[in-house]
Design an enzyme around this catalytic site. Sequence first.
Site, PDB file in Angstrom:
ATOM      1  CB  ILE B  99      -0.984  -0.140   1.037  1.00 45.87           C
ATOM      2  CG1 ILE B  99      -0.192  -0.054   2.557  1.00 45.87           C
ATOM      3  CG2 ILE B  99      -1.935  -1.198   1.229  1.00 45.87           C
ATOM      4  CD1 ILE B  99      -1.205   0.113   3.775  1.00 45.87           C
ATOM      5  CE  LYS B 100       6.161   0.668  -3.256  1.00 41.68           C
ATOM      6  NZ  LYS B 100       5.555  -0.431  -3.835  1.00 41.68           N
ATOM      7  NE  ARG B 101      -3.030   3.528   1.310  1.00 38.33           N
ATOM      8  CZ  ARG B 101      -3.370   2.845   0.071  1.00 38.33           C
ATOM      9  NH1 ARG B 101      -2.332   2.863  -0.782  1.00 38.33           N
ATOM     10  NH2 ARG B 101      -4.509   2.606  -0.033  1.00 38.33           N
TER      11      ARG B 101
END
Lengths: 297, 297
Positions: B99-101
Amino acid sequence: MSNQIIDKLYEKVEKNGVVCVGLDTDISYIPQELLSKFVNIEDAIFEYNRRIIDATYDVVACFKLQIAYYEALGMSGLRAYSKTLKYLRDRDLLVIADIKRGDIAATAKMYAKAHFTGEFESDFITLNPYMGMDSIEPYLPYLEKHNKGIFALVKTSNSGSGDIQDCIIEGKDEVYEHVGSMIENLGKDYIGASGYSSLGVVVGCTHREQAKKLRKSLASSYFLIPGYGAQGGKAEDVALSLRSGNGGVVNSSRKILLAYKEEENFINFEDSSRKEAIRMRDDIKRAVLELEAKNEG
Amino acid sequence: MSNQIIDKLYEKVEKNGVVCVGLDTDISYIPQELLSKFVNIEDAIFEYNRRIIDATYDVVACFKLQIAYYEALGMSGLRAYSKTLKYLRDRDLLVIADIKRGDIAATAKMYAKAHFTGEFESDFITLNPYMGMDSIEPYLPYLEKHNKGIFALVKTSNSGSGDIQDCIIEGKDEVYEHVGSMIENLGKDYIGASGYSSLGVVVGCTHREQAKKLRKSLASSYFLIPGYGAQGGKAEDVALSLRSGNGGVVNSSRKILLAYKEEENFINFEDSSRKEAIRMRDDIKRAVLELEAKNEG
């Protein structure tokens, strides 16, 4: 010079001032009286957002949806997210999807499709540039062909932002200056009649010196400015990131959404939000005039 | 030393090898024959994922879902995403939500709730550290209390990754080394019996020298390794990021999902995927043994 969405945002600011209402809607923000009318969380959130929008749209520049608050509620939250975006766009109001995505090219194309078209379509999105400029480029065709805009993170408002962003690069400037100038260069092809680019930057107002430096070095970058209010930023700090009261929009979420909690006998929560949006707009307008007077004096 | 999910991943790698199947499912990947059986995109994608999972789970370490591919399909896509996560977790298979949040603390808490609980619950998530360590910290309580794991971006596999990550910091090392060591320090409290921390790092295998350096400097960080196959990384590159064939999982998406397109007369697409997963596992195993022999020789 093509038709650029940044010009539309610029005009909104000229007309309504710099406030961006952050619809970071948590269930706990919704007054019990309203919440109890709904069976579905989705409907309650959408109705809350709708009332805030209707009560503020003519005194603010735009709206920003922090997608994390909606993702946290699963599918219901995302349905409320989608409905709120549609409500705003149907009324020709401008909306920034605060998604802070960032990934390699093939994946970036998917994120662009996700947030610039279809059920989650918005006008602007925020992006994280840590993976490099080839993680920003796949979104650019949408700026030209679909009249979309971007704000890329440069100097964020949180206290830990210095961990990476303030590091000084050998023979160069700080990381945030380096990132800012790469974004500014990438945005040159998307400059509108306002002189600003539809590829803008996120610059928090909580770090005065950095914001001042960036406002000087980034000639054509429009600023999305977080940090005012709940995060400690003052109107005087914000004024440093603006130019003649434009060149940026200033986000406020909790202070606008929860304004009703500050009033002893509020009638409608949305009236309290409107009052706070106007107070904030005028507070910043005053600070801008004071700064201009000082610079001229 | 508490119970850590990283130990479970370590054991899976000991047993099944280092392959992580990237379920970056695009509709165009689904064979027409299967696609035509479904009215809903959601059901078609879930069925495709299910078949890939059933065909590979015993020869791979884990699965990774790139959420962008699902977001691009709107609510239907996210329902397929949620169903796939549940299918994997119900079978005690490990899944990484890519998700690379990355966001400020209040928002990070919302993302943690979104992806470590509820409809989008996964075992591991990926995070982007550009905003600083206070954007990573809100997730850490989940590592201890909910047996979750994280992979933070350090050195990514794309060619533009050097724009920020390779900059040399005055008086220090490159940005990627600096970020890697901050993450390693933050992860010290979550080291399991395997010697690795449940707070790991993303290190692409496409940048050999950087990966070698990071493997040396980050003693307790487990690696999520993208870049093998379609992105150009070779087994010999991957071997440099491993230790005795463990210490990392290696993602492959398109090469596994589209393996059937390389075969002239495939019977089931999932059999082709299984064959490719085994080929990749053995390819890396061979490279690891060769590297060890070379180092001993």
